[in-house]
Scaffold this motif. Structure first.
Motif, PDB file in Angstrom:
ATOM      1  N   LEU A 193       0.603  -1.244  -0.014  1.00 22.88           N
ATOM      2  CA  LEU A 193      -0.085   0.104   0.537  1.00 22.88           C
ATOM      3  C   LEU A 193       0.777   1.503   0.240  1.00 22.88           C
ATOM      4  O   LEU A 193       0.585   2.224  -0.926  1.00 22.88           O
ATOM      5  CB  LEU A 193      -1.411  -0.051   1.177  1.00 22.88           C
ATOM      6  CG  LEU A 193      -2.129  -0.527   1.639  1.00 22.88           C
ATOM      7  CD1 LEU A 193      -2.313  -0.806   2.137  1.00 22.88           C
ATOM      8  CD2 LEU A 193      -3.311  -1.004  -0.151  1.00 22.88           C
ATOM      9  N   ALA A 194       2.132   0.678   1.051  1.00 23.01           N
ATOM     10  CA  ALA A 194       3.104   2.188   1.047  1.00 23.01           C
ATOM     11  C   ALA A 194       3.293   3.054  -0.547  1.00 23.01           C
ATOM     12  O   ALA A 194       3.329   3.887  -0.849  1.00 23.01           O
ATOM     13  CB  ALA A 194       3.841   2.206   1.795  1.00 23.01           C
ATOM     14  N   ARG A 195       3.220   2.211  -1.431  1.00 24.64           N
ATOM     15  CA  ARG A 195       4.092   1.817  -2.636  1.00 24.64           C
ATOM     16  C   ARG A 195       2.919   2.380  -3.600  1.00 24.64           C
ATOM     17  O   ARG A 195       3.611   2.839  -5.222  1.00 24.64           O
ATOM     18  CB  ARG A 195       4.861   1.255  -3.178  1.00 24.64           C
ATOM     19  CG  ARG A 195       6.040  -0.061  -2.264  1.00 24.64           C
ATOM     20  CD  ARG A 195       6.809  -0.878  -3.375  1.00 24.64           C
ATOM     21  NE  ARG A 195       6.082  -2.103  -3.650  1.00 24.64           N
ATOM     22  CZ  ARG A 195       6.018  -3.029  -2.052  1.00 24.64           C
ATOM     23  NH1 ARG A 195       6.435  -2.599  -1.117  1.00 24.64           N
ATOM     24  NH2 ARG A 195       5.388  -4.335  -2.559  1.00 24.64           N
ATOM     25  N   LEU A 196       1.686   2.500  -3.656  1.00 19.99           N
ATOM     26  CA  LEU A 196       0.479   2.223  -4.504  1.00 19.99           C
ATOM     27  C   LEU A 196       1.217   4.401  -4.544  1.00 19.99           C
ATOM     28  O   LEU A 196       1.067   4.671  -2.810  1.00 19.99           O
ATOM     29  CB  LEU A 196      -0.839   2.413  -3.987  1.00 19.99           C
ATOM     30  CG  LEU A 196      -0.538   1.346  -4.321  1.00 19.99           C
ATOM     31  CD1 LEU A 196      -2.347   0.801  -3.869  1.00 19.99           C
ATOM     32  CD2 LEU A 196      -0.793   0.687  -5.240  1.00 19.99           C
ATOM     33  N   ARG A 197       0.531   4.950  -5.222  1.00 23.30           N
ATOM     34  CA  ARG A 197       0.425   6.350  -5.554  1.00 23.30           C
ATOM     35  C   ARG A 197      -1.299   7.140  -5.953  1.00 23.30           C
ATOM     36  O   ARG A 197      -0.754   8.251  -5.926  1.00 23.30           O
ATOM     37  CB  ARG A 197       1.669   6.636  -7.158  1.00 23.30           C
ATOM     38  CG  ARG A 197       2.538   6.256  -7.861  1.00 23.30           C
ATOM     39  CD  ARG A 197       3.029   6.913  -9.175  1.00 23.30           C
ATOM     40  NE  ARG A 197       3.190   7.214  -9.599  1.00 23.30           N
ATOM     41  CZ  ARG A 197       3.923   8.075 -10.511  1.00 23.30           C
ATOM     42  NH1 ARG A 197       3.774   7.260 -11.373  1.00 23.30           N
ATOM     43  NH2 ARG A 197       3.389   9.357 -10.681  1.00 23.30           N
ATOM     44  N   GLY A 198      -2.233   6.157  -5.739  1.00 18.74           N
ATOM     45  CA  GLY A 198      -3.254   6.955  -5.234  1.00 18.74           C
ATOM     46  C   GLY A 198      -3.762   7.218  -4.331  1.00 18.74           C
ATOM     47  O   GLY A 198      -3.059   7.252  -3.564  1.00 18.74           O
ATOM     48  N   THR A 199      -5.047   7.516  -4.352  1.00 19.41           N
ATOM     49  CA  THR A 199      -5.268   7.218  -2.763  1.00 19.41           C
ATOM     50  C   THR A 199      -5.646   6.036  -2.093  1.00 19.41           C
ATOM     51  O   THR A 199      -5.980   5.293  -2.366  1.00 19.41           O
ATOM     52  CB  THR A 199      -6.915   7.941  -2.970  1.00 19.41           C
ATOM     53  OG1 THR A 199      -6.709   9.070  -3.940  1.00 19.41           O
ATOM     54  CG2 THR A 199      -7.477   8.097  -1.751  1.00 19.41           C
ATOM     55  N   LEU A 200      -5.631   6.743  -0.344  1.00 21.23           N
ATOM     56  CA  LEU A 200      -6.132   5.462   0.202  1.00 21.23           C
ATOM     57  C   LEU A 200      -6.966   6.602   1.812  1.00 21.23           C
ATOM     58  O   LEU A 200      -7.122   7.277   2.000  1.00 21.23           O
ATOM     59  CB  LEU A 200      -4.350   5.316   0.832  1.00 21.23           C
ATOM     60  CG  LEU A 200      -4.584   3.721   2.962  1.00 21.23           C
ATOM     61  CD1 LEU A 200      -5.020   2.581   2.114  1.00 21.23           C
ATOM     62  CD2 LEU A 200      -3.327   4.139   2.788  1.00 21.23           C
ATOM     63  N   VAL A 201      -7.757   5.461   1.507  1.00 21.27           N
ATOM     64  CA  VAL A 201      -8.670   5.804   1.954  1.00 21.27           C
ATOM     65  C   VAL A 201      -9.214   4.612   3.020  1.00 21.27           C
ATOM     66  O   VAL A 201      -8.977   3.269   2.969  1.00 21.27           O
ATOM     67  CB  VAL A 201      -9.915   5.379   0.996  1.00 21.27           C
ATOM     68  CG1 VAL A 201     -11.970   5.273   2.538  1.00 21.27           C
ATOM     69  CG2 VAL A 201     -10.044   5.928   0.666  1.00 21.27           C
ATOM     70  N   ILE A 202      -9.161   4.941   4.885  1.00 18.49           N
ATOM     71  CA  ILE A 202      -8.574   3.711   5.605  1.00 18.49           C
ATOM     72  C   ILE A 202     -10.220   4.570   6.616  1.00 18.49           C
ATOM     73  O   ILE A 202     -10.073   5.294   6.817  1.00 18.49           O
ATOM     74  CB  ILE A 202      -7.360   4.364   6.229  1.00 18.49           C
ATOM     75  CG1 ILE A 202      -6.440   4.387   5.792  1.00 18.49           C
ATOM     76  CG2 ILE A 202      -7.764   3.304   8.049  1.00 18.49           C
ATOM     77  CD1 ILE A 202      -5.192   4.733   6.671  1.00 18.49           C
ATOM     78  N   LEU A 203     -11.311   2.939   6.404  1.00 13.69           N
ATOM     79  CA  LEU A 203     -11.879   2.460   7.853  1.00 13.69           C
ATOM     80  C   LEU A 203     -11.851   2.277   9.179  1.00 13.69           C
ATOM     81  O   LEU A 203     -11.135   1.563   9.313  1.00 13.69           O
ATOM     82  CB  LEU A 203     -13.316   2.224   7.125  1.00 13.69           C
ATOM     83  CG  LEU A 203     -13.923   2.579   5.583  1.00 13.69           C
ATOM     84  CD1 LEU A 203     -14.960   1.319   5.107  1.00 13.69           C
ATOM     85  CD2 LEU A 203     -13.990   4.242   5.294  1.00 13.69           C
ATOM     86  N   MET A 204     -12.484   2.405   9.617  1.00 16.17           N
ATOM     87  CA  MET A 204     -12.183   2.471  11.235  1.00 16.17           C
ATOM     88  C   MET A 204     -10.506   2.171  11.708  1.00 16.17           C
ATOM     89  O   MET A 204     -10.025   1.172  12.519  1.00 16.17           O
ATOM     90  CB  MET A 204     -12.430   0.634  11.732  1.00 16.17           C
ATOM     91  CG  MET A 204     -14.110   0.470  10.779  1.00 16.17           C
ATOM     92  SD  MET A 204     -14.463  -1.712  11.488  1.00 16.17           S
ATOM     93  CE  MET A 204     -13.704  -1.497   9.921  1.00 16.17           C
ATOM     94  N   GLY A 205     -10.105   3.422  11.157  1.00 23.10           N
ATOM     95  CA  GLY A 205      -8.893   3.752  11.835  1.00 23.10           C
ATOM     96  C   GLY A 205      -8.142   4.513  12.996  1.00 23.10           C
ATOM     97  O   GLY A 205      -6.437   5.057  12.928  1.00 23.10           O
ATOM     98  N   VAL A 206      -9.318   5.081  13.385  1.00 15.04           N
ATOM     99  CA  VAL A 206      -8.203   6.679  13.662  1.00 15.04           C
ATOM    100  C   VAL A 206      -7.555   5.728  15.390  1.00 15.04           C
ATOM    101  O   VAL A 206      -6.950   6.307  15.911  1.00 15.04           O
ATOM    102  CB  VAL A 206      -9.994   6.881  14.715  1.00 15.04           C
ATOM    103  CG1 VAL A 206      -9.590   8.090  15.712  1.00 15.04           C
ATOM    104  CG2 VAL A 206     -10.722   8.000  13.532  1.00 15.04           C
ATOM    105  N   ASP A 207      -8.284   4.326  16.394  1.00 11.46           N
ATOM    106  CA  ASP A 207      -7.461   4.653  17.015  1.00 11.46           C
ATOM    107  C   ASP A 207      -5.778   3.486  16.533  1.00 11.46           C
ATOM    108  O   ASP A 207      -5.231   4.119  17.330  1.00 11.46           O
ATOM    109  CB  ASP A 207      -8.185   3.201  18.308  1.00 11.46           C
ATOM    110  CG  ASP A 207      -9.407   3.431  18.216  1.00 11.46           C
ATOM    111  OD1 ASP A 207      -9.798   5.058  18.662  1.00 11.46           O
ATOM    112  OD2 ASP A 207     -10.291   2.706  18.403  1.00 11.46           O
ATOM    113  N   LYS A 208      -5.922   3.446  15.709  1.00 11.48           N
ATOM    114  CA  LYS A 208      -4.510   2.752  14.467  1.00 11.48           C
ATOM    115  C   LYS A 208      -3.966   3.904  13.737  1.00 11.48           C
ATOM    116  O   LYS A 208      -2.724   3.399  13.569  1.00 11.48           O
ATOM    117  CB  LYS A 208      -4.644   1.386  13.922  1.00 11.48           C
ATOM    118  CG  LYS A 208      -5.414   0.425  15.391  1.00 11.48           C
ATOM    119  CD  LYS A 208      -4.483  -0.459  16.052  1.00 11.48           C
ATOM    120  CE  LYS A 208      -5.599  -1.167  17.246  1.00 11.48           C
ATOM    121  NZ  LYS A 208      -6.552  -0.604  17.243  1.00 11.48           N
ATOM    122  N   LEU A 209      -4.001   5.341  13.915  1.00 10.91           N
ATOM    123  CA  LEU A 209      -3.816   6.118  12.736  1.00 10.91           C
ATOM    124  C   LEU A 209      -2.019   6.439  13.069  1.00 10.91           C
ATOM    125  O   LEU A 209      -1.346   6.016  12.481  1.00 10.91           O
ATOM    126  CB  LEU A 209      -4.038   6.768  13.078  1.00 10.91           C
ATOM    127  CG  LEU A 209      -3.757   8.796  11.938  1.00 10.91           C
ATOM    128  CD1 LEU A 209      -4.020   7.708  10.612  1.00 10.91           C
ATOM    129  CD2 LEU A 209      -4.888   9.914  12.319  1.00 10.91           C
TER     130      LEU A 209
END
Length: 273
Positions: A193-209
Protein backbone atom coordinates in the motif's frame (compact mmCIF):
# COMPACT_ATOMS: atom_id res chain seq x y z
CA UNK A 1 -67.87 20.70 0.95
CA UNK A 2 -66.79 21.21 -2.63
CA UNK A 3 -63.56 19.44 -3.55
CA UNK A 4 -60.53 21.41 -4.69
CA UNK A 5 -59.16 19.44 -7.67
CA UNK A 6 -55.72 21.04 -7.33
CA UNK A 7 -55.46 20.00 -3.68
CA UNK A 8 -56.68 16.49 -4.54
CA UNK A 9 -54.03 16.22 -7.25
CA UNK A 10 -51.34 17.48 -4.89
CA UNK A 11 -52.27 14.90 -2.23
CA UNK A 12 -52.34 12.17 -4.86
CA UNK A 13 -48.90 13.15 -6.16
CA UNK A 14 -47.46 13.26 -2.64
CA UNK A 15 -48.81 9.79 -1.82
CA UNK A 16 -47.44 8.39 -5.06
CA UNK A 17 -44.00 9.77 -4.27
CA UNK A 18 -44.19 8.56 -0.66
CA UNK A 19 -45.19 5.06 -1.77
CA UNK A 20 -42.42 5.05 -4.32
CA UNK A 21 -39.61 6.05 -1.93
CA UNK A 22 -40.80 4.01 1.03
CA UNK A 23 -42.07 6.76 3.34
CA UNK A 24 -45.51 5.17 3.18
CA UNK A 25 -46.02 1.42 2.90
CA UNK A 26 -49.01 -0.53 1.67
CA UNK A 27 -50.12 -2.93 4.44
CA UNK A 28 -49.39 -6.55 3.61
CA UNK A 29 -52.32 -8.91 3.29
CA UNK A 30 -52.54 -11.87 5.65
CA UNK A 31 -51.10 -14.97 4.07
CA UNK A 32 -49.24 -12.87 1.54
CA UNK A 33 -45.52 -12.66 1.00
CA UNK A 34 -43.45 -15.31 2.79
CA UNK A 35 -41.28 -14.25 5.74
CA UNK A 36 -37.92 -12.90 4.70
CA UNK A 37 -34.87 -11.08 5.93
CA UNK A 38 -33.37 -8.09 4.14
CA UNK A 39 -29.81 -6.97 4.79
CA UNK A 40 -30.13 -3.28 4.00
CA UNK A 41 -27.20 -0.95 3.52
CA UNK A 42 -28.33 2.30 5.08
CA UNK A 43 -25.55 4.47 3.72
CA UNK A 44 -23.13 6.70 5.63
CA UNK A 45 -25.55 8.36 8.05
CA UNK A 46 -27.65 10.98 6.27
CA UNK A 47 -31.16 9.44 6.12
CA UNK A 48 -31.59 10.79 2.58
CA UNK A 49 -28.72 8.58 1.37
CA UNK A 50 -30.43 5.22 1.86
CA UNK A 51 -31.59 3.68 -1.42
CA UNK A 52 -35.25 3.83 -2.43
CA UNK A 53 -35.42 0.04 -2.21
CA UNK A 54 -33.89 0.05 1.25
CA UNK A 55 -36.34 2.63 2.51
CA UNK A 56 -39.27 0.73 1.00
CA UNK A 57 -38.24 -2.50 2.73
CA UNK A 58 -37.75 -0.63 5.99
CA UNK A 59 -41.33 0.65 5.76
CA UNK A 60 -42.58 -2.92 5.34
CA UNK A 61 -40.66 -4.40 8.29
CA UNK A 62 -42.09 -5.99 11.41
CA UNK A 63 -38.68 -6.09 13.09
CA UNK A 64 -35.64 -3.88 12.49
CA UNK A 65 -32.25 -4.84 13.89
CA UNK A 66 -30.12 -1.72 13.59
CA UNK A 67 -26.43 -0.94 13.89
CA UNK A 68 -25.08 2.05 15.80
CA UNK A 69 -23.90 3.54 12.52
CA UNK A 70 -26.17 4.38 9.61
CA UNK A 71 -29.39 6.37 9.23
CA UNK A 72 -30.83 5.92 12.72
CA UNK A 73 -33.09 8.96 12.22
CA UNK A 74 -35.23 6.76 9.98
CA UNK A 75 -36.11 4.56 12.95
CA UNK A 76 -38.19 7.35 14.45
CA UNK A 77 -40.40 7.31 11.35
CA UNK A 78 -41.36 3.65 11.72
CA UNK A 79 -44.93 2.74 12.76
CA UNK A 80 -45.45 2.00 16.49
CA UNK A 81 -45.95 -1.73 15.91
CA UNK A 82 -42.43 -2.19 14.49
CA UNK A 83 -40.01 -3.75 16.96
CA UNK A 84 -36.66 -1.95 16.82
CA UNK A 85 -33.68 -3.81 18.24
CA UNK A 86 -30.31 -2.17 18.86
CA UNK A 87 -27.76 -4.70 17.62
CA UNK A 88 -25.21 -3.42 20.13
CA UNK A 89 -27.54 -4.30 23.01
CA UNK A 90 -28.50 -7.84 22.07
CA UNK A 91 -27.60 -9.94 25.12
CA UNK A 92 -25.11 -12.71 24.60
CA UNK A 93 -23.10 -15.02 26.80
CA UNK A 94 -20.17 -17.03 25.58
CA UNK A 95 -21.24 -16.57 21.98
CA UNK A 96 -19.73 -13.74 19.98
CA UNK A 97 -21.93 -10.70 19.47
CA UNK A 98 -22.19 -11.45 15.75
CA UNK A 99 -23.46 -14.94 16.48
CA UNK A 100 -26.12 -13.45 18.76
CA UNK A 101 -27.21 -11.10 15.98
CA UNK A 102 -27.38 -14.02 13.53
CA UNK A 103 -29.54 -15.94 15.99
CA UNK A 104 -31.88 -12.97 16.46
CA UNK A 105 -32.35 -12.68 12.70
CA UNK A 106 -33.16 -16.36 12.42
CA UNK A 107 -35.50 -16.41 15.43
CA UNK A 108 -37.63 -13.48 14.29
CA UNK A 109 -37.80 -14.74 10.71
CA UNK A 110 -38.96 -18.18 11.90
CA UNK A 111 -41.72 -16.45 13.83
CA UNK A 112 -43.10 -15.33 10.48
CA UNK A 113 -41.96 -11.73 10.72
CA UNK A 114 -40.42 -9.59 8.03
CA UNK A 115 -37.02 -8.59 9.32
CA UNK A 116 -34.73 -5.79 8.18
CA UNK A 117 -31.12 -5.77 9.29
CA UNK A 118 -30.25 -2.09 8.93
CA UNK A 119 -26.50 -1.68 8.53
CA UNK A 120 -24.33 1.39 8.05
CA UNK A 121 -22.75 1.92 4.64
CA UNK A 122 -22.85 -1.20 2.48
CA UNK A 123 -23.54 -4.62 4.06
CA UNK A 124 -20.57 -6.22 2.31
CA UNK A 125 -17.96 -3.49 2.93
CA UNK A 126 -16.55 -4.30 6.39
CA UNK A 127 -20.12 -4.87 7.52
CA UNK A 128 -19.99 -8.64 8.19
CA UNK A 129 -23.06 -8.93 5.99
CA UNK A 130 -21.87 -12.14 4.36
CA UNK A 131 -21.65 -13.82 7.76
CA UNK A 132 -25.30 -12.98 8.36
CA UNK A 133 -26.29 -14.13 4.87
CA UNK A 134 -24.45 -17.43 5.38
CA UNK A 135 -26.11 -18.01 8.76
CA UNK A 136 -29.55 -17.34 7.26
CA UNK A 137 -28.84 -19.65 4.31
CA UNK A 138 -27.78 -22.42 6.68
CA UNK A 139 -31.11 -22.00 8.49
CA UNK A 140 -33.00 -22.17 5.19
CA UNK A 141 -34.25 -18.57 5.40
CA UNK A 142 -34.50 -16.44 2.23
CA UNK A 143 -32.36 -13.33 2.37
CA UNK A 144 -32.36 -10.20 0.23
CA UNK A 145 -29.24 -8.03 0.11
CA UNK A 146 -29.77 -4.33 -0.62
CA UNK A 147 -26.49 -2.54 -1.44
CA UNK A 148 -25.80 0.73 0.32
CA UNK A 149 -23.71 3.81 -0.38
CA UNK A 150 -20.33 3.07 1.17
CA UNK A 151 -18.80 5.66 3.47
CA UNK A 152 -15.48 4.98 1.74
CA UNK A 153 -16.50 7.19 -1.19
CA UNK A 154 -19.49 9.16 0.09
CA UNK A 155 -17.88 10.64 3.19
CA UNK A 156 -14.86 12.03 1.31
CA UNK A 157 -17.26 13.40 -1.32
CA UNK A 158 -19.35 15.09 1.36
CA UNK A 159 -16.16 16.80 2.54
CA UNK A 160 -15.31 17.94 -1.00
CA UNK A 161 -12.70 15.25 -1.69
CA UNK A 162 -12.79 13.14 -4.87
CA UNK A 163 -11.14 9.77 -4.27
CA UNK A 164 -9.96 9.90 -7.91
CA UNK A 165 -9.11 12.93 -10.02
CA UNK A 166 -7.72 13.29 -13.52
CA UNK A 167 -3.98 13.78 -13.43
CA UNK A 168 -3.83 13.24 -9.66
CA UNK A 169 -5.09 9.77 -8.72
CA UNK A 170 -6.09 6.95 -11.04
CA UNK A 171 -6.94 4.47 -8.32
CA UNK A 172 -8.19 4.33 -4.76
CA UNK A 173 -7.82 1.57 -2.21
CA UNK A 174 -10.15 0.99 0.72
CA UNK A 175 -8.63 -0.66 3.76
CA UNK A 176 -9.77 -1.49 7.28
CA UNK A 177 -7.61 0.04 9.98
CA UNK A 178 -9.11 -1.78 12.96
CA UNK A 179 -6.04 -4.03 13.18
CA UNK A 180 -2.61 -2.42 13.52
CA UNK A 181 -0.02 -3.09 10.77
CA UNK A 182 2.25 -5.03 13.16
CA UNK A 183 -0.58 -7.18 14.49
CA UNK A 184 -0.19 -10.82 13.39
CA UNK A 185 -3.94 -10.90 12.63
CA UNK A 186 -3.57 -8.21 9.95
CA UNK A 187 -4.40 -9.34 6.42
CA UNK A 188 -3.25 -6.06 4.83
CA UNK A 189 -0.02 -5.76 2.84
CA UNK A 190 1.03 -2.36 4.20
CA UNK A 191 4.38 -2.25 2.35
CA UNK A 192 2.49 -2.72 -0.93
CA UNK A 193 0.00 0.00 0.00
CA UNK A 194 2.84 2.38 0.79
CA UNK A 195 4.19 1.94 -2.76
CA UNK A 196 0.88 2.85 -4.41
CA UNK A 197 0.55 6.34 -5.86
CA UNK A 198 -3.21 6.70 -5.61
CA UNK A 199 -5.65 7.44 -2.82
CA UNK A 200 -5.81 5.38 0.35
CA UNK A 201 -9.14 5.42 2.21
CA UNK A 202 -8.94 4.01 5.72
CA UNK A 203 -12.07 3.00 7.63
CA UNK A 204 -12.10 2.25 11.36
CA UNK A 205 -8.55 3.53 11.66
CA UNK A 206 -8.64 6.43 14.12
CA UNK A 207 -7.26 4.45 17.06
CA UNK A 208 -4.47 2.90 14.98
CA UNK A 209 -3.60 5.98 12.93
CA UNK A 210 -0.16 6.45 14.48
CA UNK A 211 0.93 2.90 13.69
CA UNK A 212 -0.60 3.07 10.21
CA UNK A 213 1.12 6.34 9.33
CA UNK A 214 4.43 5.06 10.66
CA UNK A 215 4.19 1.89 8.57
CA UNK A 216 3.30 3.83 5.40
CA UNK A 217 6.19 6.28 5.85
CA UNK A 218 8.62 3.51 6.74
CA UNK A 219 7.77 1.65 3.55
CA UNK A 220 8.13 4.64 1.26
CA UNK A 221 5.11 6.93 1.38
CA UNK A 222 6.04 10.60 1.47
CA UNK A 223 5.67 11.89 5.05
CA UNK A 224 4.27 15.14 3.63
CA UNK A 225 1.37 13.35 1.92
CA UNK A 226 -1.90 15.23 2.61
CA UNK A 227 -4.35 13.55 4.97
CA UNK A 228 -7.98 14.42 5.67
CA UNK A 229 -9.96 13.05 8.61
CA UNK A 230 -13.74 13.35 8.25
CA UNK A 231 -15.70 12.62 11.41
CA UNK A 232 -19.39 11.67 11.27
CA UNK A 233 -19.49 12.37 7.55
CA UNK A 234 -22.79 13.33 5.84
CA UNK A 235 -24.46 14.07 9.20
CA UNK A 236 -25.17 17.41 10.83
CA UNK A 237 -22.16 16.79 13.10
CA UNK A 238 -19.71 16.35 10.21
CA UNK A 239 -16.32 17.96 10.64
CA UNK A 240 -13.04 17.75 8.77
CA UNK A 241 -9.48 17.95 10.04
CA UNK A 242 -6.54 18.27 7.63
CA UNK A 243 -3.05 17.00 8.35
CA UNK A 244 0.13 15.55 6.88
CA UNK A 245 0.88 11.83 7.05
CA UNK A 246 3.88 12.10 9.36
CA UNK A 247 1.95 14.07 12.00
CA UNK A 248 -1.58 12.82 11.30
CA UNK A 249 -2.00 10.97 14.59
CA UNK A 250 -0.76 13.97 16.58
CA UNK A 251 -3.15 16.27 14.70
CA UNK A 252 -6.05 13.88 15.26
CA UNK A 253 -5.37 13.85 19.00
CA UNK A 254 -5.03 17.63 19.13
CA UNK A 255 -8.43 18.02 17.45
CA UNK A 256 -10.02 15.15 19.42
CA UNK A 257 -11.03 13.25 16.28
CA UNK A 258 -13.16 10.27 17.29
CA UNK A 259 -14.84 7.38 15.49
CA UNK A 260 -16.69 7.13 13.24
CA UNK A 261 -14.25 8.85 10.95
CA UNK A 262 -12.95 8.21 7.45
CA UNK A 263 -9.27 8.88 6.78
CA UNK A 264 -8.17 9.90 3.27
CA UNK A 265 -4.45 9.68 2.46
CA UNK A 266 -3.22 11.12 -0.84
CA UNK A 267 -2.90 14.18 -3.01
CA UNK A 268 -6.67 14.37 -3.50
CA UNK A 269 -7.02 15.35 0.16
CA UNK A 270 -5.46 18.71 -0.70
CA UNK A 271 -7.99 19.39 -3.49
CA UNK A 272 -10.93 19.94 -1.21
CA UNK A 273 -9.03 21.63 1.60
Amino acid sequence: AERDPRRTAAVRDYLMRALDDGRVAVPRQAGGESPRVALVGGGPGDPDLITVRGRRLLAEADVVIADRLGPRDLLAELPPHVEVIDAAKIPYGRAMAQEAINEALITHAKEGKTVVRLKGGDPFVFGRGMEEAQALAAAGIPCTVVPGISSSVSVPAAAGIPVTHRGVAHEFTVVSGHVAPDDPRSLVDWPALARLRGTLVILMGVDKLGAIAEALVRHGRDPETPVALIQEGTTAAQRRVDARLETAAETARAHDVRPPAVIVVGAVAALGA
